[in-house]
Design an enzyme around this catalytic site. Structure first.
Site, short mmCIF file in Angstrom:
data_model
loop_
_atom_site.label_atom_id
_atom_site.label_comp_id
_atom_site.label_asym_id
_atom_site.label_seq_id
_atom_site.Cartn_x
_atom_site.Cartn_y
_atom_site.Cartn_z
N TYR A 278 -5.35 43.24 -21.46
CA TYR A 278 -5.14 42.84 -20.06
C TYR A 278 -3.87 42.00 -19.99
O TYR A 278 -3.61 41.15 -20.84
CB TYR A 278 -6.33 42.01 -19.55
CG TYR A 278 -6.12 41.47 -18.15
CD1 TYR A 278 -6.55 42.19 -17.04
CD2 TYR A 278 -5.49 40.25 -17.93
CE1 TYR A 278 -6.35 41.71 -15.76
CE2 TYR A 278 -5.28 39.77 -16.66
CZ TYR A 278 -5.71 40.50 -15.57
OH TYR A 278 -5.49 40.02 -14.31
N GLU B 74 -0.47 43.16 -12.01
CA GLU B 74 -1.59 43.26 -12.95
C GLU B 74 -1.49 44.58 -13.71
O GLU B 74 -1.42 45.64 -13.09
CB GLU B 74 -2.92 43.16 -12.22
CG GLU B 74 -4.13 43.18 -13.16
CD GLU B 74 -5.44 43.06 -12.42
OE1 GLU B 74 -6.18 42.09 -12.68
OE2 GLU B 74 -5.73 43.94 -11.58
#
Length: 400
Positions: free
Chosen positions: A118, A206
């Site tokens: 992530y 993101e």
């Protein structure tokens, strides 16, 4: 402003952030042609909507079927996947039960995934620095990681004056336990991602998941959110706006310089100032109610803008009561009153309306409402207003 995944990846490519090869398709036929033009043994067909969780979602016409991300080995399978997605309604945990219609598809190369990570970039307002958040737990919602494995999230603040350094990028790579050529690939990945974020005036970027494929780090998925106040500097970004993905009322609000976000409650809120709006929603919940929206009319709204804001609130069928909470500084209370009265008369108000005014021209505003002939409930302070709107809404429900 949000954009689609394929648009985000096109931007990333311009900044030399590695992404799988992909082609956007606006129809089933275009998806097939895209697949035919690609030299790969594995295709990925992705539904393009402004919501996450697409792979785990479902389509309303086939709730037990596959989601909005599908692996295909042949062009025929690509066609079948595209037909199952295009024009259908995809429901994910971020869309709500109503889902979103799929009007765009994205066909990409399948890549071998060795590990998922992530990575995100956002502005930390508390420190006035750009903050990287990275985790070895890729493919999961960061909120879930924060709850179940908070120790696996690493944050690194970057001073925007100096920008990101090789040492900063190396720290991020080390936090993800990357080594060898994968670590060498990660250094420019992080630096280019930071450059992209800064130069495009993004508010959030993101990458979930960020992956290692072979020896290369790449963005398998990408989400961008942009600072709307900076879009005047980026007409090329503003042109990426997909109005069909926006809530109709949110679109009307944006076109009228109003800040509006629809929520799940039944008490509509119209407030001036984001902080006051948040406090208003909090106290409504404290008094046992549920806010139906966030709506900030701003500090210099006109009576016309207030009327538009009121109409937006009332157009939501879930609204069973309204609280108007205005502190008049630049915004004058009599202007608010004129807008509220005009809107209430125009839409034939049928739900309880509680108004709390304070500040410039407050007495004039109260006088206008008292003489309007409308059943407006006046409140003395915020707590009083919240109590009255919750009580009035509950009585209206019981009467119905």
């Amino acid at each position: 402003m949000n954009i689609h995944e394929y648009q985000a990846k096109e931007l990333l490519e311009k900044y030399d952030v590695t992404v799988p090869k992909g082609i956007a398709a606006m129809s089933v036929d275009e998806a097939v042609k895209a697949a035919e033009s690609m030299d790969t043994d594995l295709y990925v067909v992705k539904a393009q909507i402004h919501a996450g969780g697409r792979g785990a979602g479902h389509f309303t016409d086939n709730p037990e079927g596959k989601g909005g991300v599908r692996l295909c080995k042949t062009v025929e399978e690509v066609k079948a996947a595209a037909e199952a997605m295009y024009g259908k309604t995809l429901v994910t945990k971020q869309t709500g039960p109503e889902g979103k219609d799929v009007q765009r598809l994205y066909v990409t190369d399948g890549v071998e995934i060795e590990k998922e990570y992530y990575c995100s970039l956002l502005l930390d307002r508390a420190t006035s620095k750009i903050t990287f958040m990275v985790s070895t737990e890729g493919g999961m919602d960061i909120e879930e990681v924060a709850e179940t494995h908070p120790e696996k999230i690493t944050k690194l603040a970057i001073d925007p004056v100096g920008g990101i350094t090789d040492a900063d990028a190396e720290k991020l790579a080390d936090a993800l336990e990357l080594s060898g050529k994968a670590k060498e690939s990660a250094i420019p990945f992080f630096k280019n991602l930071y450059k992209c974020y800064m130069e495009l005036d993004a508010s959030i970027v993101e990458i979930n998941p960020m992956i290692v494929s072979g020896d290369e780090v790449m963005a398998l998925d990408a989400k961008f959110n942009f600072d709307p106040n900076a879009l005047f500097r980026h007409p090329e970004i503003a042109a990426l706006r997909d109005e069909s993905e926006e809530d109709e009322n949110e679109k009307i609000a944006a076109d009228n310089d109003l800040s509006y976000v629809r929520l799940d409650g039944n008490i509509g809120c119209m407030v001036n100032g984001a902080g006051l709006a948040m406090a208003t929603m909090d106290i409504i919940k404290l008094k046992g109610g549920e806010p139906a929206n966030f709506l900030d009319v701003g500090g210099g709204a006109t009576a016309e803008r207030v009327t538009t804001a009121f109409k937006i609130i009332l157009s939501d069928p879930s609204v069973e009561g309204i609280l108007v909470n205005i502190f008049g500084g630049i915004m004058k209370c009599d202007v608010i009153a004129e807008g509220v009265i005009a809107a209430a008369k125009e839409v034939d108000l049928s739900v309880p309306l509680v108004v709390r005014l304070e500040g410039t021209n407050v007495e004039k505003g109260k006088e206008l409402m008292a003489n309007s002939g409308l059943p407006i409930i006046s409140a003395d302070n915020l707590a009083d207003a919240a109590e009255k709107v919750v009580e009035a809404t509950q009585k209206a429900q019981e009467a119905a």
